[in-house]
Design a protein around this motif. Structure first.
Motif, mmCIF file in Angstrom:
data_model
loop_
_atom_site.group_PDB
_atom_site.id
_atom_site.type_symbol
_atom_site.label_atom_id
_atom_site.label_comp_id
_atom_site.label_asym_id
_atom_site.label_seq_id
_atom_site.Cartn_x
_atom_site.Cartn_y
_atom_site.Cartn_z
ATOM 1 N N SER A 71 3.769 8.734 2.895
ATOM 2 C CA SER A 71 4.319 8.885 1.549
ATOM 3 C C SER A 71 3.712 7.876 0.585
ATOM 4 O O SER A 71 3.408 8.200 -0.568
ATOM 5 C CB SER A 71 5.838 8.722 1.577
ATOM 6 O OG SER A 71 6.197 7.487 2.166
ATOM 7 N N TRP A 75 1.047 8.559 -2.769
ATOM 8 C CA TRP A 75 1.226 8.006 -4.122
ATOM 9 C C TRP A 75 0.067 7.084 -4.485
ATOM 10 O O TRP A 75 -0.461 7.146 -5.586
ATOM 11 C CB TRP A 75 2.547 7.228 -4.187
ATOM 12 C CG TRP A 75 2.681 6.415 -5.436
ATOM 13 C CD1 TRP A 75 3.036 6.860 -6.671
ATOM 14 C CD2 TRP A 75 2.425 5.009 -5.573
ATOM 15 N NE1 TRP A 75 3.023 5.819 -7.580
ATOM 16 C CE2 TRP A 75 2.658 4.674 -6.920
ATOM 17 C CE3 TRP A 75 2.027 4.006 -4.684
ATOM 18 C CZ2 TRP A 75 2.504 3.365 -7.404
ATOM 19 C CZ3 TRP A 75 1.875 2.708 -5.155
ATOM 20 C CH2 TRP A 75 2.110 2.404 -6.489
ATOM 21 N N ASP A 218 5.317 9.099 11.780
ATOM 22 C CA ASP A 218 4.214 9.545 10.927
ATOM 23 C C ASP A 218 3.144 10.253 11.749
ATOM 24 O O ASP A 218 2.563 11.251 11.307
ATOM 25 C CB ASP A 218 3.600 8.345 10.202
ATOM 26 C CG ASP A 218 4.154 8.173 8.804
ATOM 27 O OD1 ASP A 218 5.152 8.848 8.468
ATOM 28 O OD2 ASP A 218 3.606 7.364 8.033
#
Length: 254
Positions: A71, A75, A218
């Protein structure tokens, strides 16, 4: 052409800085050969130094975990080109190392000391061997990619960026997290253990044990059943040790 040279210089600088950073951490934990080791610094009461030092280790680890998350990368790569994302991470890691070293406060109370030169040399030899194992592990899944050079070279050549894969070779056929294991072992491998070094050792182990499930989550999201199968077959840290009921969950070394 100038822009491409800039990308390569930036990535090469990050690689060189990462190598120096590793060498400094080795010297810092060994309390040898660096301007400030783990037992150097201004005298500070233990009741203040211990929580401060533990917080610095956890902050150092938190940087690794947060910046490794999918995540965060989604970004972050809106601001930093993907080809420079890993190199930028290495510059940030060097800054976090500098912060840890500068703010570290020694707790010099001796817990044990090995005075015999032979045994002291053996301990130091094992200490360096574990660091060598950690460094060797980076070649098992892509040394240049791990240290940000592959991404820059792909950008310069106009090649399609390499995608992450699952390594099950050599060390990774014995354990899923050899680098993390090294972080838990190395602080203990010293002929002269002080309360400050014990603080580092406990904080580093606590971080690794807490962060590993998130890292594996992940990896499962990225690699799916391949990692689930790998996880079921290969232990996390101790070769030959398997839980009786493995629960699904993946490694991205940060």
């Amino acid at each position: 052409m100038i822009a491409r040279c800039g990308v390569l210089i930036y990535a090469a600088g990050a690689y060189a800085l990462a190598m120096l950073n590793i060498l400094y951490i080795i010297g810092f934990l060994a309390d040898f050969g660096v301007p400030k080791g783990i037992n150097d610094g201004p005298a500070t009461p233990a009741w203040l130094a211990i929580p401060l030092d533990a917080g610095l280790v956890l902050l150092f680890g938190l940087h690794h975990s947060v910046t490794a998350r999918r995540s965060f990368k989604a970004w972050w790569t809106r601001l930093v080109p993907p080809s420079l994302e890993r190199a930028t991470y290495l510059y940030m890691t060097a800054a976090m190392t500098a912060l840890l070293v500068i703010l570290w406060r020694p707790v010099p109370h001796t817990l044990w000391q090995v005075d015999d030169n032979l045994w002291a040399s053996v301990i130091i030899g094992v200490y360096l061997a574990v660091w060598l194992m950690m460094f060797a592990a980076t070649f098992h899944f892509g040394h240049l990619q791990f240290f940000g050079l592959r991404q820059a070279l792909d950008r310069i050549r106009g090649a399609k960026p390499a995608t992450g894969g699952l390594s099950q070779r050599w060390l990774y056929s014995l354990m899923r997290h050899p680098i993390s294991l090294g972080w838990m072992i190395t602080p203990w491998l010293t002929p002269h253990m002080t309360a400050g070094q014990l603080t580092f050792a406990i904080a580093a182990a606590a971080y690794v044990l807490v962060a590993t499930p998130f890292e594996e989550a992940d990896l499962i999201a990225e690699l799916g059943d391949d990692y689930r199968s790998y996880r079921a077959q290969v232990p996390a840290f101790v070769p030959g040790f398997k839980r009786s009921a493995p629960a699904p969950q993946p490694e991205v070394e940060a």
